[in-house]
Design a protein around this motif. Sequence first.
Motif, PDB file in Angstrom:
ATOM      1  N   VAL A   1       0.821  -1.060  -0.048  1.00  0.00           N
ATOM      2  CA  VAL A   1       0.190  -0.005   0.189  1.00  0.00           C
ATOM      3  C   VAL A   1       1.023   1.085  -0.090  1.00  0.00           C
ATOM      4  N   HIS A   2       0.553   2.321  -0.936  1.00  0.00           N
ATOM      5  CA  HIS A   2       1.318   3.278  -1.066  1.00  0.00           C
ATOM      6  C   HIS A   2       1.576   3.975   0.480  1.00  0.00           C
ATOM      7  N   PRO A   3       2.666   4.454   0.515  1.00  0.00           N
ATOM      8  CA  PRO A   3       2.827   5.074   2.058  1.00  0.00           C
ATOM      9  C   PRO A   3       1.948   6.321   2.455  1.00  0.00           C
ATOM     10  N   ASP A   4       1.556   7.026   1.346  1.00  0.00           N
ATOM     11  CA  ASP A   4       0.534   8.297   1.590  1.00  0.00           C
ATOM     12  C   ASP A   4      -0.733   7.550   1.787  1.00  0.00           C
ATOM     13  N   HIS A   5      -1.199   6.378   1.456  1.00  0.00           N
ATOM     14  CA  HIS A   5      -2.505   5.844   1.581  1.00  0.00           C
ATOM     15  C   HIS A   5      -2.675   4.830   2.953  1.00  0.00           C
ATOM     16  N   ARG A   6      -1.493   4.449   3.668  1.00  0.00           N
ATOM     17  CA  ARG A   6      -1.787   3.692   4.839  1.00  0.00           C
ATOM     18  C   ARG A   6      -2.771   3.796   5.988  1.00  0.00           C
ATOM     19  N   GLY A   7      -3.052   3.044   6.634  1.00  0.00           N
ATOM     20  CA  GLY A   7      -4.003   3.089   7.751  1.00  0.00           C
ATOM     21  C   GLY A   7      -5.429   3.416   7.404  1.00  0.00           C
ATOM     22  N   GLN A   8      -5.676   2.947   6.276  1.00  0.00           N
ATOM     23  CA  GLN A   8      -7.215   2.943   5.730  1.00  0.00           C
ATOM     24  C   GLN A   8      -7.754   1.772   5.509  1.00  0.00           C
ATOM     25  N   GLY A   9      -7.236   0.667   5.981  1.00  0.00           N
ATOM     26  CA  GLY A   9      -8.001  -0.762   5.694  1.00  0.00           C
ATOM     27  C   GLY A   9      -7.831  -1.316   4.339  1.00  0.00           C
ATOM     28  N   ILE A  10      -6.729  -0.478   3.555  1.00  0.00           N
ATOM     29  CA  ILE A  10      -6.520  -0.866   2.137  1.00  0.00           C
ATOM     30  C   ILE A  10      -5.836  -2.387   2.125  1.00  0.00           C
ATOM     31  N   ALA A  11      -4.768  -2.659   3.103  1.00  0.00           N
ATOM     32  CA  ALA A  11      -4.140  -3.889   3.043  1.00  0.00           C
ATOM     33  C   ALA A  11      -4.952  -5.079   3.407  1.00  0.00           C
ATOM     34  N   LYS A  12      -5.974  -4.742   4.337  1.00  0.00           N
ATOM     35  CA  LYS A  12      -6.649  -5.804   4.937  1.00  0.00           C
ATOM     36  C   LYS A  12      -7.873  -6.188   3.807  1.00  0.00           C
ATOM     37  N   ALA A  13      -8.361  -5.248   2.935  1.00  0.00           N
ATOM     38  CA  ALA A  13      -9.193  -5.314   1.988  1.00  0.00           C
ATOM     39  C   ALA A  13      -8.660  -5.972   0.827  1.00  0.00           C
ATOM     40  N   LEU A  14      -7.380  -5.751   0.405  1.00  0.00           N
ATOM     41  CA  LEU A  14      -6.474  -6.499  -0.570  1.00  0.00           C
ATOM     42  C   LEU A  14      -6.548  -8.056  -0.009  1.00  0.00           C
ATOM     43  N   MET A  15      -6.233  -8.229   1.029  1.00  0.00           N
ATOM     44  CA  MET A  15      -5.973  -9.750   1.750  1.00  0.00           C
ATOM     45  C   MET A  15      -7.394 -10.531   1.798  1.00  0.00           C
ATOM     46  N   LEU A  16      -8.429  -9.771   2.103  1.00  0.00           N
ATOM     47  CA  LEU A  16      -9.433 -10.454   2.029  1.00  0.00           C
ATOM     48  C   LEU A  16     -10.224 -10.736   0.644  1.00  0.00           C
ATOM     49  N   GLU A  17      -9.829  -9.980  -0.148  1.00  0.00           N
ATOM     50  CA  GLU A  17     -10.219 -10.140  -1.781  1.00  0.00           C
ATOM     51  C   GLU A  17      -9.420 -11.233  -2.395  1.00  0.00           C
ATOM     52  N   ILE A  18      -8.095 -11.206  -2.207  1.00  0.00           N
ATOM     53  CA  ILE A  18      -7.170 -12.263  -2.663  1.00  0.00           C
ATOM     54  C   ILE A  18      -7.487 -13.651  -2.126  1.00  0.00           C
ATOM     55  N   GLU A  19      -8.125 -14.000  -0.794  1.00  0.00           N
ATOM     56  CA  GLU A  19      -8.670 -15.090  -0.515  1.00  0.00           C
ATOM     57  C   GLU A  19      -9.598 -15.559  -1.138  1.00  0.00           C
ATOM     58  N   LYS A  20     -10.682 -14.706  -1.370  1.00  0.00           N
ATOM     59  CA  LYS A  20     -11.766 -15.110  -2.273  1.00  0.00           C
ATOM     60  C   LYS A  20     -11.316 -15.433  -3.737  1.00  0.00           C
ATOM     61  N   VAL A  21     -10.307 -14.841  -4.331  1.00  0.00           N
ATOM     62  CA  VAL A  21      -9.740 -15.147  -5.688  1.00  0.00           C
ATOM     63  C   VAL A  21      -9.063 -16.687  -5.287  1.00  0.00           C
ATOM     64  N   ALA A  22      -8.436 -16.790  -4.383  1.00  0.00           N
ATOM     65  CA  ALA A  22      -7.973 -18.077  -4.120  1.00  0.00           C
ATOM     66  C   ALA A  22      -9.017 -19.172  -4.027  1.00  0.00           C
ATOM     67  N   GLU A  23      -9.992 -18.758  -3.413  1.00  0.00           N
ATOM     68  CA  GLU A  23     -11.248 -19.886  -3.298  1.00  0.00           C
ATOM     69  C   GLU A  23     -11.547 -20.205  -4.580  1.00  0.00           C
TER      70      GLU A  23
END
Length: 179
Positions: A102-124
């Motif tokens: 996540v770009h340092p200017d955009h951290r702390g907004q839940g972006i990393a968590k959202a990406l991880m949750l979505e990649i888990e769906k893709v994996a499934e």
Amino acid sequence: MPERQQFSIKQLSADDLEKYIEQLGDLLHACVHAGASIGFVMPFSQTDAEDYWAARVLSAVQTNSVIVLAAMGGDALIGTVQLDIDTMPNQPHRAEVRKLMVHPDHRGQGIAKALMLEIEKVAEEHTRSLLTLDTRTGDAAEPLYTSLGYEIAGVIPGYCLDPFEDRLDATTIMYKTLQ
């Protein structure tokens, strides 16, 4: 803390990767310069960052061995994560999560968590029930992964060069079984 921004997540095609190559390079360059231990060391230029995407990731996306998700804030690419599904014949149930950024200017907004949750769906969707990843031991990402249910398999000392200092850092190997 940055102002909370709306974002969406999309899977990048090979054409998208080519279209966003400069922004992908900007993202990688900014993350490495902010101290991310994601495979690169100083000095690390914008050209080095763009070359990584063009030479290493693009061909993997073209052959469907890696899936790349991007967090988009409007037209700006502000985060990515990769899923390596190119496993050996005895591991069709497994995939590796790589290069969560996540770009340092955009951290702390839940972006990393959202990406991880979505990649888990893709994996499934790709019938993967076991995800693995590694992260520098003690890094800010480690608590994120544990909060998402990833378990520590072990720690390997002296695994990789620190991006800035002349020392070796440990890595924590983690996994998650998907339901």
